[in-house]
Design a protein around this motif. Structure first.
Motif, mmCIF file in Angstrom:
data_model
loop_
_atom_site.group_PDB
_atom_site.id
_atom_site.type_symbol
_atom_site.label_atom_id
_atom_site.label_comp_id
_atom_site.label_asym_id
_atom_site.label_seq_id
_atom_site.Cartn_x
_atom_site.Cartn_y
_atom_site.Cartn_z
ATOM 1 N N ALA A 39 24.352 25.710 30.400
ATOM 2 C CA ALA A 39 23.349 26.332 31.270
ATOM 3 C C ALA A 39 22.814 25.364 32.333
ATOM 4 C CB ALA A 39 22.209 26.907 30.427
ATOM 5 N N THR A 65 18.793 31.696 40.470
ATOM 6 C CA THR A 65 18.779 32.028 39.043
ATOM 7 C C THR A 65 19.868 33.035 38.704
ATOM 8 O OG1 THR A 65 16.390 31.612 38.891
ATOM 9 C CG2 THR A 65 17.385 32.952 37.159
ATOM 10 N N ALA A 66 20.021 34.052 39.538
ATOM 11 C CA ALA A 66 21.044 35.069 39.307
ATOM 12 C C ALA A 66 22.435 34.466 39.383
ATOM 13 C CB ALA A 66 20.899 36.204 40.325
ATOM 14 N N ARG A 109 20.923 27.887 22.034
ATOM 15 C CA ARG A 109 19.554 28.216 22.430
ATOM 16 C C ARG A 109 18.601 28.115 21.235
ATOM 17 N NH1 ARG A 109 20.858 33.639 26.060
ATOM 18 N NH2 ARG A 109 21.447 32.558 28.005
ATOM 19 N N ASP A 122 27.066 30.678 34.351
ATOM 20 C CA ASP A 122 26.966 30.375 32.917
ATOM 21 C C ASP A 122 27.821 31.324 32.093
ATOM 22 O OD1 ASP A 122 25.684 28.877 30.690
ATOM 23 O OD2 ASP A 122 24.834 30.844 30.222
ATOM 24 N N ALA A 123 27.915 32.572 32.524
ATOM 25 C CA ALA A 123 28.717 33.566 31.803
ATOM 26 C C ALA A 123 30.202 33.212 31.818
ATOM 27 C CB ALA A 123 28.500 34.947 32.406
ATOM 28 N N GLU A 157 23.167 32.398 36.271
ATOM 29 C CA GLU A 157 23.505 33.237 35.120
ATOM 30 C C GLU A 157 24.947 33.718 35.193
ATOM 31 O OE1 GLU A 157 20.565 36.283 35.186
ATOM 32 O OE2 GLU A 157 19.006 35.027 34.255
ATOM 33 N N ARG A 158 25.404 34.048 36.392
ATOM 34 C CA ARG A 158 26.803 34.486 36.563
ATOM 35 C C ARG A 158 27.757 33.333 36.274
ATOM 36 N NH1 ARG A 158 27.424 36.606 42.384
ATOM 37 N NH2 ARG A 158 29.538 37.083 41.642
ATOM 38 N N ARG A 164 26.561 30.140 22.618
ATOM 39 C CA ARG A 164 25.416 30.086 23.531
ATOM 40 C C ARG A 164 24.120 30.397 22.780
ATOM 41 N NH1 ARG A 164 26.775 33.832 26.605
ATOM 42 N NH2 ARG A 164 27.665 32.731 28.404
#
Length: 223
Positions: free
Chosen positions: A43, A19-20, A168, A26-27, A23-24, A164
Motif C-alpha cells: 500500500a 487516493t483513488a 492490515r 494497490d489492487a 487504490e487501483r 492484504r
C-alpha cells in the motif's frame, strides 16, 4: 533504498484523485509485503507511485507482467522490473528446521502476513498456504534455521487479497501494542510495581537467552 529523484505524478494533485489511483495500483500489486520496492508494504508503494515518488519497476514478485499493468494504470512508460531489487520467479515459501529452531519468536514478529505460528521457547511452524515468500523471516532468524523452498503453486489473486487483509490486521495489532506501551511509559510506573521490559527489549532478551541455550546444547553434543 528509495530513489531520490521524483517521477512526474500520474494524476492531479487533488488528494481524492491520488487516493483513488493508489487504490487501483494497490489492487494490482501481489501483496507479498516483501519490502523489495523500498517501502514497508504494498500500500505505501502504491501511494508513492500515485504521488509520483516511485517508478513502476520496483516489484519483483509481480514480475514484468505486473510492471506493465502498473504502467498502464499509472500512465507511465512500460519497463521491466529492476533486477537490482530482485529477480522475478516462481513462488517460494519458508520452511523452519524443527531441530534447529530455538523458539525466539523473531520470525513471527518479522512476518508481515501472520503466516508463522508458535510460542516462546517452542518450535515455530510456517503455514505454507499463507506464506507470501517475502523472505523477511530468513534474515530475522538468529540461528539460520529458515530456508526458502518451491511452493509448487502460483500466488493467486485470492492469496493476494487475503494477505492484504492479514497485513492490515497485523499492522493494527502492532500499532495498538505500541500505543499501550507508549501510554505506560508516559504515565510512569506506579509505586510498588516492578517495571517490565518494553516489547522490543523483551524480544531481544528472549532471543539472547535462546541463543545461549542453543550454544549450550551444541557444546553438550560436541563434548
Amino acid at each position: 533504498m528509495i530513489a531520490n529523484h521524483r517521477v512526474h505524478p500520474s494524476a492531479s494533485a487533488d488528494t481524492s484523485d491520488v487516493t483513488a489511483l493508489a487504490e487501483r495500483i494497490d489492487a494490482l500489486l501481489p501483496q507479498t509485503q516483501c519490502g523489495r520496492c523500498g517501502y514497508v508494504g504494498c500500500a505505501p508503494y502504491a501511494l508513492a507511485i500515485a504521488e509520483g515518488h516511485a517508478d513502476i519497476d520496483r516489484c519483483p514478485p509481480g514480475g514484468d507482467t505486473g510492471a506493465a499493468a502498473l504502467a498502464a494504470v499509472a500512465g507511465r512508460a512500460a519497463k521491466p522490473v529492476d533486477r537490482a531489487r530482485g529477480v522475478p520467479g516462481p513462488l517460494l515459501v519458508a520452511r523452519i528446521d524443527e531441530a534447529a529452531c530455538i523458539g525466539c519468536t523473531l520470525c513471527i514478529a518479522a512476518c508481515p502476513v501472520d503466516a508463522i505460528v508458535g510460542a516462546q521457547r517452542r518450535m515455530h511452524v510456517v503455514l505454507p498456504s499463507l506464506c507470501s515468500g517475502c523472505e523477511l523471516c530468513v534474515a530475522a532468524c538468529p540461528v539460520d534455521c529458515i530456508a526458502m523452498h518451491p511452493a509448487g503453486r502460483d500466488w493467486s489473486q485470492d492469496d493476494a487479497d487475503a494477505a492484504r487483509e492479514r497485513h492490515r490486521e497485523r499492522n493494527a495489532r502492532v500499532t495498538r501494542a505500541e500505543r499501550i506501551a507508549n501510554r505506560a511509559t508516559t504515565l510512569g510506573t506506579p509505586a510498588g510495581v516492578v517495571p517490565t521490559a518494553a516489547p522490543t527489549e523483551a524480544r531481544a532478551a528472549a532471543a539472547a537467552a535462546a541463543l545461549a541455550r542453543a550454544r549450550a546444547r551444541r557444546h553438550a553434543v560436541r563434548s
